[in-house]
Design an enzyme around this catalytic site. Structure first.
Site, PDB file in Angstrom:
ATOM      1  N   ASP A 128      -5.665   2.971 -12.961  1.00 59.66           N
ATOM      2  CA  ASP A 128      -5.887   1.822 -13.840  1.00 59.66           C
ATOM      3  C   ASP A 128      -7.220   2.059 -14.553  1.00 59.66           C
ATOM      4  OD1 ASP A 128      -3.648  -0.191 -12.925  1.00 59.66           O
ATOM      5  OD2 ASP A 128      -4.431   0.748 -11.130  1.00 59.66           O
ATOM      6  N   LEU A 178       0.821  -1.213   0.000  1.00 60.24           N
ATOM      7  CA  LEU A 178       0.000   0.000   0.000  1.00 60.24           C
ATOM      8  C   LEU A 178       0.856   1.264   0.000  1.00 60.24           C
ATOM      9  CD1 LEU A 178      -2.833  -1.009   2.502  1.00 60.24           C
ATOM     10  CD2 LEU A 178      -2.742  -1.296   0.006  1.00 60.24           C
ATOM     11  N   HIS A 218      -3.358   4.277  -2.626  1.00 60.43           N
ATOM     12  CA  HIS A 218      -4.377   3.385  -2.067  1.00 60.43           C
ATOM     13  C   HIS A 218      -5.145   4.092  -0.941  1.00 60.43           C
ATOM     14  CE1 HIS A 218      -1.370   0.239  -3.515  1.00 60.43           C
ATOM     15  NE2 HIS A 218      -2.467  -0.116  -4.135  1.00 60.43           N
ATOM     16  N   ARG A 232       4.680  -0.768  -8.180  1.00 62.69           N
ATOM     17  CA  ARG A 232       5.791  -1.232  -9.025  1.00 62.69           C
ATOM     18  C   ARG A 232       6.902  -0.181  -9.157  1.00 62.69           C
ATOM     19  NH1 ARG A 232       1.358  -4.120 -11.935  1.00 62.69           N
ATOM     20  NH2 ARG A 232       1.886  -6.335 -11.812  1.00 62.69           N
ATOM     21  N   GLU A 269      -8.536   5.630 -10.779  1.00 64.86           N
ATOM     22  CA  GLU A 269      -8.447   6.011 -12.195  1.00 64.86           C
ATOM     23  C   GLU A 269      -7.065   5.715 -12.754  1.00 64.86           C
ATOM     24  OE1 GLU A 269      -9.527  10.122 -12.426  1.00 64.86           O
ATOM     25  OE2 GLU A 269     -11.673   9.697 -12.350  1.00 64.86           O
TER      26      GLU A 269
HETATM   27  P1  AMP Z   1      -3.174  -2.371  -6.930  1.00 61.90           P
HETATM   28  O1  AMP Z   1      -2.885  -2.723  -5.522  1.00 61.90           O
HETATM   29  O2  AMP Z   1      -2.004  -1.776  -7.665  1.00 61.90           O
HETATM   30  O3  AMP Z   1      -3.882  -3.455  -7.687  1.00 61.90           O
HETATM   31  O4  AMP Z   1      -4.204  -1.173  -6.865  1.00 61.90           O
HETATM   32  C1  AMP Z   1      -5.358  -1.255  -6.079  1.00 61.90           C
HETATM   33  C2  AMP Z   1      -6.231  -0.074  -6.382  1.00 61.90           C
HETATM   34  O5  AMP Z   1      -5.510   1.130  -6.117  1.00 61.90           O
HETATM   35  C3  AMP Z   1      -6.652   0.000  -7.859  1.00 61.90           C
HETATM   36  O6  AMP Z   1      -8.004   0.391  -7.927  1.00 61.90           O
HETATM   37  C4  AMP Z   1      -5.726   1.040  -8.411  1.00 61.90           C
HETATM   38  O7  AMP Z   1      -6.260   1.720  -9.532  1.00 61.90           O
HETATM   39  C5  AMP Z   1      -5.576   1.980  -7.234  1.00 61.90           C
HETATM   40  N1  AMP Z   1      -4.358   2.785  -7.345  1.00 61.90           N
HETATM   41  C6  AMP Z   1      -3.104   2.345  -7.570  1.00 61.90           C
HETATM   42  N2  AMP Z   1      -2.250   3.380  -7.667  1.00 61.90           N
HETATM   43  C7  AMP Z   1      -2.986   4.506  -7.499  1.00 61.90           C
HETATM   44  C8  AMP Z   1      -2.690   5.907  -7.486  1.00 61.90           C
HETATM   45  N3  AMP Z   1      -1.459   6.356  -7.700  1.00 61.90           N
HETATM   46  N4  AMP Z   1      -3.702   6.766  -7.273  1.00 61.90           N
HETATM   47  C9  AMP Z   1      -4.964   6.322  -7.067  1.00 61.90           C
HETATM   48  N5  AMP Z   1      -5.311   5.017  -7.064  1.00 61.90           N
HETATM   49  C10 AMP Z   1      -4.336   4.132  -7.277  1.00 61.90           C
END
Ligand code: AMP
Length: 283
Positions: A155, A37, A41, A192, A153
């Site tokens: 993704d 996180l 997040h 990442r 947004e």
């Molecule tokens: P992940 O853990 O990378 O699968 O992301 C989980 C959620 O967090 C997904 O809905 C992503 O789009 C969101 N997310 C990831 N990075 C960001 C960011 N920089 N800003 C806003 N939401 C994000």
């Protein structure tokens, strides 16, 4: 005040917790994540709290959305750190199932998608990705049965794919999109980003800068084709290997010719060394 959320690892415990929230008359929000996180997040969590009184964050690194050779085994995992990061946000519970619970022996079902999932963006580079995402999100929504689920947004194609799936399958949950959280230099926060070397990290903000410059030219009335061509060249010149830079209809993700034909989203994916970066902005 900091309060560590309870960690739920079994469906029975999850359902009991949610039933308790329902008995209080609470609205429930889910924030699905793969852990590792970061502040992006936490923006989702804050938005979830505006929509519901009880918030559950799921942490699950979903094997079915990774292709062989992608970073499933090296993806950063630290549940204790994640739970600590959530403590100041008064999250009620962390749903952290094991892979064997999500995909028990004999699991054979996968959601098949068309429309925004076949837009020639992420799906072109990662053909397995969205059916894996949709299947795990459908499972999470059935397990938690939230009123609202919040997605970033960041993704953007994923947000549209999930929105369409929920509508098509009559899943009684509102999908809410949260704005992308960025570093001060414009780089979108991502789990990442830890893969970037210092030299790559210094180059990485160019992606967002090129998006902003391209969007500005589109708003000024420059032809989309010429702007995209120049933007693609700029991404390559900046040292990235470009996957795509596209202007799409913000809802359908279909190709769009100009500003008059609907709301426009500019989306990019490019690699820096072994790290694949994605970003997008509204035009
Ligand atoms: P992940 O853990 O990378 O699968 O992301 C989980 C959620 O967090 C997904 O809905 C992503 O789009 C969101 N997310 C990831 N990075 C960001 C960011 N920089 N800003 C806003 N939401 C994000």
């Amino acid at each position: 005040m900091a309060r560590r959320p309870s960690i739920l690892r079994e469906l029975v415990a999850l359902r009991k917790a949610v039933a308790g929230y329902r008995a209080e008359g609470a609205a429930v929000a889910l924030v699905p994540t793969m852990g590792a996180l970061h502040a992006g997040h936490l923006v989702l969590v804050e938005l979830a709290k505006k929509h519901a009184t009880r918030v559950i964050v799921s942490v699950f690194v979903n094997p079915t959305q990774f292709a062989p050779g992608e970073d499933f085994s090296s993806y950063p995992r630290d549940l204790d750190r994640d739970v600590t990061a959530l403590a100041p946000f008064a999250v009620d519970a962390v749903w952290a199932p094991e892979a064997a619970l999500m995909y028990p022996e004999g699991f054979v079902t996968r959601i098949a998608l068309e429309g925004p999932a076949k837009a020639g963006l992420e799906d072109a580079a990662r053909p397995h990705f969205f059916s894996g995402v949709a299947t795990v999100v459908a499972k999470l929504l059935h397990q938690v049965a939230p009123d609202v689920a919040v997605f970033g947004e960041k993704d953007y194609q994923q947000l549209k794919v999930v929105g369409r799936m929920v509508r098509d399958l009559d899943i009684p949950c509102e999908i809410v999109g949260a704005p992308t959280m960025r570093e001060p230099d414009g780089l979108a926060l991502s789990s990442r980003n830890v893969y970037l070397s210092p030299a790559e990290r210094a180059l990485a903000p160019a992606l967002h800068r090129i998006l902003c410059e391209s969007a500005a030219r589109m708003r000024m009335g420059d032809a989309f084709g010429a702007v995209l061509e120049a933007g693609r060249a700029a991404v390559s010149t900046a040292g990235f290997q470009l996957d795509y830079l596209e202007a799409r209809h913000a809802e359908t993700l279909q190709s769009i010719a100009n500003m008059q034909t609907g709301p426009v989203r500019l989306l990019v994916a490019a690699r820096l060394g072994r790290t694949r970066l994605i970003d997008n902005i509204a035009v």
